[in-house]
Design an enzyme around this catalytic site. Sequence first.
Site, PDB file in Angstrom:
ATOM      1  CG  HIS A 217       1.024  44.610 -18.872  1.00 53.75           C
ATOM      2  ND1 HIS A 217      -0.346  43.488 -18.147  1.00 53.75           N
ATOM      3  CD2 HIS A 217       0.963  45.050 -19.589  1.00 53.75           C
ATOM      4  CE1 HIS A 217      -0.627  43.529 -19.920  1.00 53.75           C
ATOM      5  NE2 HIS A 217      -0.351  44.316 -20.653  1.00 53.75           N
ATOM      6  CB  CYS A 218       5.937  42.886 -20.906  1.00 49.30           C
ATOM      7  SG  CYS A 218       7.468  42.931 -22.351  1.00 49.30           S
TER       8      CYS A 218
END
Length: 397
Positions: A217-218
């Site tokens: 998850h960025c």
Amino acid sequence: MALWRGLRCCRRAFAWVPVLLIALLLLWSYYAYVCELCLAVLSWGDVWEAPPDALSAGLASESQEEASVLVCHGDSRDPPQNLLYLRVLVSVPLWTLVFFFSFPVTVSNPVEKVAYLVVFHILFVLFVWTYWKSVFTLPIQPGKKFHMSYADQERYESEERPEVQRQILAEIARKLPVYTRTGNGGIRFCDRCQLIKPDRCHHCSVCAMCVLKMDHHCPWVNNCIGFSNYKFFLLFLAYSLLYCLYIAATVFKYFIKYWTGELTNARSKFHILFLLFVAIMFFVSLMFLFGYHCWLVSRNRSTLEAFSAPVFQNGPDKNGFNLGFVKNLQQVFGEEKKLWLLPIASSQGDGHFFPMRTLSEARNPLLASEEQWEEDGIDEEPQGSGEAPSLAIERET
């Protein structure tokens, strides 16, 4: 309850702050490069207050002539108002030309200026396009066949005997192309989403759902990077790297000129210095990140799999999905090479099943070499996959 909802809304809004910062930084870099470097360094106020001597003298003589004509013809209007009207009418188009062509510019060579702007806009469009796709391409959840039916869910939750629960999950998993297991050999089951996890699928606590081939998850794109947008994320890293490199390479010469005193405009000097600093800083950080993901693609691993090797029926295998460099590349970018450099979906498969080297080798020992690996035996299930008593249950969250 209302307080919890308010906190969730604040958290969602706060998650967009990194995206907003990148957007603002990108807009500023466009202004600094196009307006301050390639076009002009003087504002309209500077133009009006300090015009060239020749043009100023010409306008002064022109104004005197107009005033004398108005006086001779006995014009009843106030001469200063007429002079101001005529001055604005004549000088606005003139100052427009002066602004772009007559005043000092940072890049003075027209050919060099055009070349800078063309290449810059190509990289800028590709950068924005790939970033947009990375941010707004939603991650894909597992299909309905991986979810427990209402009847199976009722039967599973009402059953207290572990062996019967094991049998229920074994029956569901036997019908699905699932070959990875948990650390102790159990079926990968998500309690929150109530589904059997496909291979390489993981639950994202931020997105609150299971994501196919989840990588990470960025926060910089406020999105979960997975099967649906991993190609876009790689292209975003590549084009942002080229964008920063191009800016640093083209700005450096004018940074030296400002440093040595050849160019003295203070406002433009600030933009040029800060533009070079930001470009170099992001280039260094992106270079390591992009290099790491290139290594992951060459090994056909995700970020999660690099930290924790996937577990198969024969145990953990960090190279379980490694099919060789070419096939690994095609799995992410597709077989049509003309689409490789464009943020257009072209990845192979649907994200629910991935070819495995161990599966192919188990069916035919002659295919043990990566170079001789073929896809003929991909859809065949491995021996012993239907042995329900050997399956343990472990719930993953």
